[in-house]
Design a protein around this motif. Structure first.
Motif: not given
Ligand SMILES: C[S@@+](CC[C@H](N)C(=O)[O-])C[C@H]1O[C@@H](n2cnc3c(N)ncnc32)[C@H](O)[C@@H]1O
Length: 232
Positions: A5, A43, A64, A67, A84-85, A101
């Motif tokens: 990311y 997230g 989130d 990382w 870890n979602l 989102i």
């Molecule tokens: C496209 S970004 C969106 C961030 C925020 N919601 C926004 O709208 O600005 C996707 C987010 O999902 C998080 N994410 C993806 N896979 C994840 C996981 N397995 N566990 C936790 N967070 C995760 C990423 O770190 C990132 O912050």
């Protein structure tokens, strides 16, 4: 983590002003219908949406991956926890609003129903946005039509409302995914404002595709057809 990311978060830092403006408009629209005093965001990224909620007086909690560089976040470090979602997520309390989102498309497909169930366990009101098929973007392993998510929420007893997309689209700097994908889910039986009731919808209608997505896909299809013809 199933994706790197770093590049994405660098982009978020560079576009911080626009991202915050989008979050501010989003919360302005949302607050017409619900006025949550506590918000959890699964997230949350750098925290722009939560920052906007905080500005409206809500207590906030961001979740989130480990990382995320907390130095680049726009919310206090004390309001952020890692998880870890892709694994089941629970909290010790319920919130007035659970938000997520553009995150679910990053989670493994078999996690989808469980993720929806976790959101419903967190709140009676869920703000949900996730990428649609062929949306484009990095790390998208679970792109679905909104109607598929709406069916999963319906199985949890949550009705779908569509009060935000049209209004978001009226903002000239709106991110396309926010005008295309963002819906509100409310547990059946919970009292809601008559203004929100007007926006109740069904899964098939939730899958409606906007001009941005349609135009982008047509352009890509035309390019493919041209490339095939040129190859003949
Ligand atoms: C496209 S970004 C969106 C961030 C925020 N919601 C926004 O709208 O600005 C996707 C987010 O999902 C998080 N994410 C993806 N896979 C994840 C996981 N397995 N566990 C936790 N967070 C995760 C990423 O770190 C990132 O912050």
């Amino acid at each position: 983590m199933i994706h790197d990311y770093d590049g994405m978060f660098n982009g978020h830092v560079q576009q911080a002003e626009k991202r915050q403006a989008n979050a501010d408009v989003l919360t302005e629209i949302l607050w017409r219908y619900v006025q949550p005093k506590s918000v959890i965001d699964l997230g949350c990224g750098l925290g722009f949406f939560l920052n906007a909620c905080k500005g409206r007086g809500a207590s906030i909690q961001g979740i989130d991956g480990d990382w995320v560089d907390t130095e680049t976040m726009v919310i206090p470090k004390s309001r952020f926890k890692t998880a870890n979602l892709n694994q089941p997520f629970t909290a010790s309390k319920r919130y007035d609003l659970a938000a997520t989102i553009e995150v679910a498309e990053h989670l493994v497909p078999e996690r989808s129903e469980g993720f929806v169930s976790d959101l419903c366990a967190l709140s009676d009101v869920v703000l949900f946005s996730a990428g649609v098929p062929d949306q484009g973007g990095a790390g998208h392993v679970n792109l679905r039509w909104q109607g598929e998510w709406a069916e999963m929420f319906a199985a949890q007893g949550y009705a779908c409302f569509d009060p935000i997309r049209r209004r978001m689209a009226a903002f000239d700097r709106a991110y396309p995914w926010l005008m295309q994908n963002i819906l509100l889910y409310v547990k059946e039986g919970v009292e809601i404002s008559p203004f929100l009731e007007e926006h109740r919808t069904v899964p098939r209608a939730a899958s409606t595709i906007g001009y941005w997505h349609y135009r982008k896909r047509i352009k890509i299809l035309r390019q493919r057809i041209r490339a095939l013809r040129d190859g003949e």
